[in-house]
Design an enzyme around this catalytic site. Structure first.
Site, PDB file in Angstrom:
ATOM      1  N   GLU A   8       0.837  -1.209   0.000  1.00 55.70           N
ATOM      2  CA  GLU A   8       0.000   0.000   0.000  1.00 55.70           C
ATOM      3  C   GLU A   8       0.871   1.259   0.000  1.00 55.70           C
ATOM      4  OE1 GLU A   8      -3.516   2.032   2.789  1.00 55.70           O
ATOM      5  OE2 GLU A   8      -2.261   0.417   3.576  1.00 55.70           O
TER       6      GLU A   8
ATOM      7  N   CYS B 129      -5.916  -2.784   2.594  1.00 57.50           N
ATOM      8  CA  CYS B 129      -5.816  -2.702   4.047  1.00 57.50           C
ATOM      9  C   CYS B 129      -7.121  -3.071   4.753  1.00 57.50           C
ATOM     10  CB  CYS B 129      -5.339  -1.299   4.441  1.00 57.50           C
ATOM     11  SG  CYS B 129      -4.744  -1.198   6.152  1.00 57.50           S
TER      12      CYS B 129
ATOM     13  N   LYS C  38      -9.428   2.656  -3.349  1.00 58.28           N
ATOM     14  CA  LYS C  38      -9.996   2.139  -2.106  1.00 58.28           C
ATOM     15  C   LYS C  38     -11.356   2.762  -1.831  1.00 58.28           C
ATOM     16  CE  LYS C  38      -8.847   1.321   2.769  1.00 58.28           C
ATOM     17  NZ  LYS C  38      -7.870   1.554   3.851  1.00 58.28           N
TER      18      LYS C  38
END
Length: 521
Positions: free
Chosen positions: A269, A392, A340
């Site tokens: 990430e 995540c 995301k």
């Protein structure tokens, strides 16, 4: 003590009783990674039931609150690391914030306990209702204030026999069955409703045995070579402008020898600490380098869209997209990326920002002003592979993965930066959740992280390769590809609706039976 009716360990003194519930919840931490002692979850529930059974709605609420406070107080203690070490908060304030967070999360098991008494005809806890109302409380926990479904009960069983149910009913279903199994075991110990408890226990064992040997997932015989680069960049250096070039060079140097021998290379990430529009020179070079060696690179990066003036936490694909390409397919604003969707409160966006940001550095962390990507996005296409990604925190939301996975999906991918949580059990729990997703959806999972735990997980939820935390190194392994679809991957969006329907039917039957028994008594 033991009576003619079985065991009765309920404590009349409310203070001691709540303490027992608190320690029962506290012990749950040992059922999750890194301890992974899955039987403790069942034992903790049995101990809690000794204090919860037959309580009034008010008493049940406080028993649930005590249990939940112990559960989350120990289970998410790792949040304190990010608040105190990286949030700029004094120790007293960070502890206070942790207490408030755990108190908030404890409201959900308290709600379940309260409802199990409130919905009962005699207005005392009916444990048979608890698994159903637990579903409701967990659904709310997963959605209220953007949701925080961490440490759901089913995750504790990833290494136990209940895990065989995951491809059919998922983590949510495992938690439901675990609770019902615990209720039946408790009633059996107390020698109550012997016939019903025998049916529940035997049916659970049969279901676990049958599902353990049934699978629609088969290996295709094709393997791919993957490399996951763990840069181990310290959290305090990740957004330091003076270190930006060193970080970029580090990842480039670590990957130079990988493209020739690997189909796919993964960086974690936000591995590139420069916004995408300003990183075009590096991205174009990486695109050409990977393509020339018949490989693909997926990396995390921050995108800034000047039109909407919005930041996005993004994954981009560089290098070979599919057979027949003559050039690398990357260019700025191309469609082969993932933004995301499910953002982490405080870490990636700040609710009531105008009020909270001036209060403390904790509410003004670097990169805490992201915008959401779409809920449903196309799979990344990399070297003829269709990859369903999550970034995540998103890994804890199976419905989002279900919405983005399709019949062509070959691999699951999650990238993360767990440096926020230091040497705590948070990263281990994060990996445990990724293992459950792989098992539920029947696909290999690649997990690339900044400082660990970087791992490759097969479609059975088993770790086939990993590397130690806090090391700068690369994980290189072969991943077997599979075909087929699990029951859960096809019907995950409807499972909780079915269980709620069963609960409504049972509730109606419960009240009808009570009225009928009164009529003929």
């Amino acid at each position: 003590m033991r009576t003619s009716k079985g065991f009765n360990l309920q404590i009349n003194n409310s203070g001691y009783s709540y303490l027992v519930s608190f320690f029962a919840g506290l012990s749950l931490v040992f059922a999750y990674a890194p301890f992974s002692l899955w039987p403790i979850a069942l034992l903790a529930l049995l101990v809690w039931f000794t204090q919860l059974d037959q309580r009034s709605p008010k008493q049940a609420f406080y028993q649930g609150l005590a249990f939940g406070f112990g559960w989350f107080g120990a289970g998410i203690s790792w949040v304190h690391v990010s608040i105190e070490q990286f949030g700029g908060m004094p120790l007293f304030v960070s502890v206070l914030l942790m207490i408030l967070l755990c108190g908030y999360l404890a409201l959900y098991p308290a709600l379940a306990a309260w409802l199990s008494a409130k919905l009962s005809i005699n207005k005392t806890v009916n444990l048979y209702f608890l698994p159903f109302v637990w579903l409701l409380s967990e659904y709310l926990r997963a959605h209220m204030l953007t949701g925080f479904p961490w440490l759901a009960l089913g995750y504790s069983q990833i290494d136990g026999p209940f895990a065989a149910l995951a491809p059919f009913i998922g983590e949510v279903g495992i938690g439901f069955v675990l609770l019902y199994f615990a209720v039946a075991a408790f009633k059996r110990i107390k020698r109550k409703q012997i016939r019903l408890t025998r049916i529940i226990l035997l049916s659970s064992i049969v279901a676990i045995t049958l599902t353990h040997n049934v699978s629609n997932i088969e290996e295709t015989g094709e393997n791919i070579n993957v490399a996951l680069v763990q840069g181990n960049i310290k959290q305090e250096l990740r957004w330091d402008e003076a270190q930006e070039q060193n970080i970029i060079n580090s990842y480039i140097d670590d990957s130079k020898g990988l493209y020739q021998s690997h189909d796919l290379v993964i960086w974690p990430e936000a591995a590139i600490p420069r916004i995408e529009p300003l990183a075009q020179e590096y991205l174009q070079q990486l695109d050409e380098q990977a393509f020339e060696q018949n490989s693909a690179l997926i990396t995390g990066i921050i995108n800034y869209d000047p039109d909407s003036r919005s930041f996005f936490n993004r994954l981009v694909m560089l290098g070979k997209k599919q057979d027949g390409d003559k050039l690398g397919d990357y260019y700025y604003r191309n469609s082969n990326h993932y933004d995301k969707h499910h953002l982490l409160p405080i870490g990636e966006f700040v609710p009531f920002a105008s009020l909270l940001r001036p209060l403390a550095p904790f509410f003004n962390l670097p990169m805490s002003s992201f915008s959401r990507g779409d809920y449903v996005q196309k799979n990344l296409l990399a070297n003829n592979l269709n990859i369903a990604p999550l970034i995540c925190f998103e890994i804890v939301f199976p419905k989002q993965l279900a919405a983005n996975m399709n019949q062509q999906t070959d691999l699951l991918l999650t990238v993360s930066n767990d440096a926020w949580f230091g040497d705590s059990h948070g990263p281990h729990q994060h990996l445990e959740i990724a293992r459950m997703r792989a098992l539920e959806f029947g696909r290999p999972m690649l997990r690339s992280t900044n400082n660990g735990i970087t791992a490759v997980i097969n479609h059975n939820g088993e770790i086939i390769a990993d590397i130690p935390q806090f090391t700068k190194t690369t994980l290189s392994t072969q991943v077997p590809l599979v075909s087929g679809a699990t029951f859960y991957s096809q019907y995950a969006l409807h499972l909780d609706k079915l269980l709620f329907l069963i609960f409504l039917i049972s509730l109606i039957w419960h009240k009808f039976s009570f009225k009928k028994s009164n009529k003929y008594s």
